[in-house]
Design a protein around this motif. Structure first.
Motif, PDB file in Angstrom:
ATOM      1  N   VAL A 109       2.275   1.189  31.851  1.00 13.17           N
ATOM      2  CA  VAL A 109       1.330   1.723  32.825  1.00 13.17           C
ATOM      3  C   VAL A 109       0.108   2.231  32.080  1.00 13.17           C
ATOM      4  CG1 VAL A 109       0.945   3.447  34.612  1.00 13.17           C
ATOM      5  CG2 VAL A 109       3.184   2.388  34.383  1.00 13.17           C
ATOM      6  N   GLU A 110      -1.060   1.751  32.453  1.00  8.82           N
ATOM      7  CA  GLU A 110      -2.306   2.180  31.837  1.00  8.82           C
ATOM      8  C   GLU A 110      -2.719   3.513  32.450  1.00  8.82           C
ATOM      9  OE1 GLU A 110      -5.617   2.164  29.446  1.00  8.82           O
ATOM     10  OE2 GLU A 110      -4.132   0.559  29.448  1.00  8.82           O
ATOM     11  N   ILE A 111      -2.794   4.535  31.577  1.00  4.45           N
ATOM     12  CA  ILE A 111      -3.209   5.859  32.031  1.00  4.45           C
ATOM     13  C   ILE A 111      -4.387   6.265  31.163  1.00  4.45           C
ATOM     14  CG2 ILE A 111      -2.538   8.260  32.298  1.00  4.45           C
ATOM     15  CD1 ILE A 111       0.184   7.299  33.022  1.00  4.45           C
ATOM     16  N   PRO A 112      -5.528   6.608  31.787  1.00  4.30           N
ATOM     17  CA  PRO A 112      -6.716   6.925  30.991  1.00  4.30           C
ATOM     18  C   PRO A 112      -6.486   8.127  30.093  1.00  4.30           C
ATOM     19  CG  PRO A 112      -7.188   7.054  33.367  1.00  4.30           C
ATOM     20  CD  PRO A 112      -5.746   6.715  33.205  1.00  4.30           C
ATOM     21  N   GLU A 113      -7.090   8.065  28.916  1.00  7.95           N
ATOM     22  CA  GLU A 113      -7.036   9.200  27.987  1.00  7.95           C
ATOM     23  C   GLU A 113      -7.870  10.331  28.558  1.00  7.95           C
ATOM     24  OE1 GLU A 113      -5.293   9.541  25.221  1.00  7.95           O
ATOM     25  OE2 GLU A 113      -4.508   7.511  25.165  1.00  7.95           O
ATOM     26  N   ASP A 114      -7.777  11.483  27.921  1.00  8.40           N
ATOM     27  CA  ASP A 114      -8.476  12.669  28.391  1.00  8.40           C
ATOM     28  C   ASP A 114      -9.981  12.581  28.163  1.00  8.40           C
ATOM     29  OD1 ASP A 114      -8.398  15.039  29.689  1.00  8.40           O
ATOM     30  OD2 ASP A 114      -7.892  16.249  27.933  1.00  8.40           O
ATOM     31  N   GLY A 115     -10.433  11.546  27.488  1.00 10.59           N
ATOM     32  CA  GLY A 115     -11.855  11.433  27.166  1.00 10.59           C
ATOM     33  C   GLY A 115     -12.740  11.442  28.388  1.00 10.59           C
ATOM     34  N   GLY A 116     -12.281  10.920  29.506  1.00 10.96           N
ATOM     35  CA  GLY A 116     -13.093  10.879  30.713  1.00 10.96           C
ATOM     36  C   GLY A 116     -12.934  12.128  31.556  1.00 10.96           C
ATOM     37  N   GLY A 117     -12.269  13.141  31.040  1.00  7.09           N
ATOM     38  CA  GLY A 117     -12.089  14.371  31.793  1.00  7.09           C
ATOM     39  C   GLY A 117     -10.874  14.337  32.701  1.00  7.09           C
ATOM     40  N   VAL A 118     -10.177  13.213  32.758  1.00  9.41           N
ATOM     41  CA  VAL A 118      -8.998  13.094  33.602  1.00  9.41           C
ATOM     42  C   VAL A 118      -7.756  13.290  32.736  1.00  9.41           C
ATOM     43  CG1 VAL A 118      -7.672  11.563  35.103  1.00  9.41           C
ATOM     44  CG2 VAL A 118     -10.167  11.513  35.169  1.00  9.41           C
ATOM     45  N   ASP A 119      -6.951  14.223  33.130  1.00  3.46           N
ATOM     46  CA  ASP A 119      -5.697  14.477  32.413  1.00  3.46           C
ATOM     47  C   ASP A 119      -4.746  13.330  32.733  1.00  3.46           C
ATOM     48  OD1 ASP A 119      -3.240  15.372  31.478  1.00  3.46           O
ATOM     49  OD2 ASP A 119      -3.526  17.419  32.191  1.00  3.46           O
ATOM     50  N   PRO A 120      -4.102  12.734  31.714  1.00  4.38           N
ATOM     51  CA  PRO A 120      -3.170  11.638  31.987  1.00  4.38           C
ATOM     52  C   PRO A 120      -2.057  12.029  32.951  1.00  4.38           C
ATOM     53  CG  PRO A 120      -3.529  11.871  29.621  1.00  4.38           C
ATOM     54  CD  PRO A 120      -4.240  13.004  30.289  1.00  4.38           C
ATOM     55  N   ALA A 121      -1.613  13.270  32.895  1.00  3.84           N
ATOM     56  CA  ALA A 121      -0.558  13.721  33.823  1.00  3.84           C
ATOM     57  C   ALA A 121      -1.086  13.747  35.248  1.00  3.84           C
ATOM     58  CB  ALA A 121      -0.043  15.099  33.414  1.00  3.84           C
ATOM     59  N   ASP A 122      -2.351  14.166  35.428  1.00  2.00           N
ATOM     60  CA  ASP A 122      -2.956  14.171  36.767  1.00  2.00           C
ATOM     61  C   ASP A 122      -3.025  12.745  37.318  1.00  2.00           C
ATOM     62  OD1 ASP A 122      -3.294  16.910  36.599  1.00  2.00           O
ATOM     63  OD2 ASP A 122      -5.436  16.809  36.151  1.00  2.00           O
ATOM     64  N   GLU A 123      -3.452  11.834  36.461  1.00  2.00           N
ATOM     65  CA  GLU A 123      -3.562  10.436  36.881  1.00  2.00           C
ATOM     66  C   GLU A 123      -2.193   9.863  37.228  1.00  2.00           C
ATOM     67  OE1 GLU A 123      -5.178   6.807  37.874  1.00  2.00           O
ATOM     68  OE2 GLU A 123      -6.233   8.683  37.510  1.00  2.00           O
ATOM     69  N   ALA A 124      -1.195  10.139  36.405  1.00  6.51           N
ATOM     70  CA  ALA A 124       0.152   9.621  36.665  1.00  6.51           C
ATOM     71  C   ALA A 124       0.709  10.190  37.965  1.00  6.51           C
ATOM     72  CB  ALA A 124       1.074   9.948  35.494  1.00  6.51           C
ATOM     73  N   ALA A 128       4.909  14.827  45.524  1.00  5.41           N
ATOM     74  CA  ALA A 128       3.699  14.301  44.883  1.00  5.41           C
ATOM     75  C   ALA A 128       2.559  14.079  45.875  1.00  5.41           C
ATOM     76  CB  ALA A 128       4.018  13.014  44.119  1.00  5.41           C
ATOM     77  N   PRO A 129       2.819  13.570  47.086  1.00  6.73           N
ATOM     78  CA  PRO A 129       1.702  13.368  48.019  1.00  6.73           C
ATOM     79  C   PRO A 129       0.996  14.679  48.422  1.00  6.73           C
ATOM     80  CG  PRO A 129       3.591  12.050  48.693  1.00  6.73           C
ATOM     81  CD  PRO A 129       4.059  12.957  47.597  1.00  6.73           C
ATOM     82  N   SER A 130       1.692  15.799  48.309  1.00  9.04           N
ATOM     83  CA  SER A 130       1.061  17.065  48.699  1.00  9.04           C
ATOM     84  C   SER A 130       0.329  17.738  47.539  1.00  9.04           C
ATOM     85  CB  SER A 130       2.114  18.023  49.274  1.00  9.04           C
ATOM     86  OG  SER A 130       3.030  18.393  48.256  1.00  9.04           O
ATOM     87  N   PHE A 131       0.422  17.169  46.323  1.00 13.52           N
ATOM     88  CA  PHE A 131      -0.279  17.753  45.173  1.00 13.52           C
ATOM     89  C   PHE A 131      -1.782  17.614  45.381  1.00 13.52           C
ATOM     90  CE2 PHE A 131      -2.393  17.005  41.062  1.00 13.52           C
ATOM     91  CZ  PHE A 131      -2.234  18.267  40.522  1.00 13.52           C
ATOM     92  N   ASP A 132      -2.497  18.723  45.158  1.00 13.52           N
ATOM     93  CA  ASP A 132      -3.957  18.742  45.311  1.00 13.52           C
ATOM     94  C   ASP A 132      -4.580  18.983  43.943  1.00 13.52           C
ATOM     95  OD1 ASP A 132      -6.587  19.056  46.034  1.00 13.52           O
ATOM     96  OD2 ASP A 132      -6.258  20.783  47.340  1.00 13.52           O
ATOM     97  N   ALA A 133      -5.173  17.933  43.374  1.00 14.08           N
ATOM     98  CA  ALA A 133      -5.766  18.021  42.037  1.00 14.08           C
ATOM     99  C   ALA A 133      -6.929  19.000  41.998  1.00 14.08           C
ATOM    100  CB  ALA A 133      -6.218  16.640  41.572  1.00 14.08           C
ATOM    101  N   ASP A 134      -7.535  19.291  43.145  1.00 10.35           N
ATOM    102  CA  ASP A 134      -8.646  20.257  43.174  1.00 10.35           C
ATOM    103  C   ASP A 134      -8.160  21.685  42.984  1.00 10.35           C
ATOM    104  OD1 ASP A 134     -10.453  18.200  43.634  1.00 10.35           O
ATOM    105  OD2 ASP A 134     -10.304  18.382  45.822  1.00 10.35           O
ATOM    106  N   ARG A 135      -6.877  21.910  43.216  1.00 11.06           N
ATOM    107  CA  ARG A 135      -6.331  23.268  43.090  1.00 11.06           C
ATOM    108  C   ARG A 135      -5.695  23.529  41.736  1.00 11.06           C
ATOM    109  NH1 ARG A 135      -2.536  24.565  47.688  1.00 11.06           N
ATOM    110  NH2 ARG A 135      -2.803  26.649  46.873  1.00 11.06           N
ATOM    111  N   GLY A 136      -5.504  22.497  40.917  1.00 13.17           N
ATOM    112  CA  GLY A 136      -4.898  22.701  39.608  1.00 13.17           C
ATOM    113  C   GLY A 136      -4.465  21.408  38.970  1.00 13.17           C
ATOM    114  N   ARG A 137      -3.923  21.529  37.794  1.00 15.55           N
ATOM    115  CA  ARG A 137      -3.472  20.384  37.002  1.00 15.55           C
ATOM    116  C   ARG A 137      -2.016  20.045  37.313  1.00 15.55           C
ATOM    117  NH1 ARG A 137      -7.475  17.736  34.411  1.00 15.55           N
ATOM    118  NH2 ARG A 137      -8.681  19.037  33.017  1.00 15.55           N
ATOM    119  N   ALA A 138      -1.673  18.793  37.122  1.00  9.91           N
ATOM    120  CA  ALA A 138      -0.306  18.337  37.336  1.00  9.91           C
ATOM    121  C   ALA A 138       0.646  19.056  36.382  1.00  9.91           C
ATOM    122  CB  ALA A 138      -0.216  16.822  37.137  1.00  9.91           C
TER     123      ALA A 138
END
Length: 195
Positions: free
Chosen positions: A6-21, A73-83
């Motif tokens: 599974v391709e998960i972006p590195e943190d370089g783009g500001g996206v945490d891989p755990a958030d993306e997963a 997982a569907p109720s997780f809100d990335a705007d409220r915190g990190r995965a």
């Protein structure tokens, strides 16, 4: 980063891989959830075992945490915190719940045991006889050589298995078995001699 194909972006783009997963898992992507598990299970388990202490119960709590994460997982809100924080919060809550449940169970068992003991309480003469026999047993136990006495006390009063005693006393298992056997034989002879 590629985890389990599974391709998960590195943190370089500001996206945490755990958030993306977790975001992908919320859409039903099982491989992304497996990648999240691979990323986070060690850290989550570390938190759980520090709270629960017991390894097998900690493993059960780890399963519960990731089951809840998959279902929620569907109720997780990335705007409220990190995965990561979200998972660790679930883990801490579940671990504390397990400890509280375990303590409550022990208290219930103790209360039932005390009640049962009170109901089956022997008469006064039986109690006096037990006290006399107990005093004799303690005196005879004190007369055993120290290694035998320690092994017997750990086994019968401490509730340890012979293997655990072996580790505690840093002695081979065979030695512990011999100490307990010889100590009990000697204790029996002493008790019979004092009757």
């Amino acid at each position: 980063m590629v985890i389990d194909g599974v391709e998960i972006p590195e943190d370089g783009g500001g996206v945490d891989p755990a958030d993306e997963a977790l975001s992908r898992a919320a859409d039903g992507d099982e491989r992304a959830f497996a990648a999240l598990y691979d990323m986070m299970s060690g850290r989550v388990f570390g938190l759980i075992i520090r709270v629960v202490v017991d390894r097998s119960q900690s493993e059960e709590v780890l399963q519960e945490v990731f089951l809840e994460a998959w279902q929620s997982a569907p109720s997780f809100d990335a705007d409220r915190g990190r995965a990561r924080s979200w998972l660790l919060t679930i883990a801490h809550r579940r671990a504390v719940d397990r400890v509280r449940s375990s303590q409550a169970s022990k208290r219930r068992d103790l209360a039932v045991g005390i009640r049962d003991l009170a109901e089956s309480r022997p008469g006064v003469d039986a109690e006096v006889e037990l006290l006399i026999d107990g005093g004799r047993a303690i005196r005879c136990l004190d007369g055993l050589p120290e290694p035998q006495r320690r092994a017997i006390v750990l086994a019968y009063f401490g509730g340890y298995s012979q293997r655990e005693i072996s580790v505690l006393l840093d002695a081979p298992l065979g030695t512990i078995k011999t100490r307990i056997r010889d100590g009990l034989t000697r204790l029996k002879r002493e008790l019979e001699a004092t009757r």
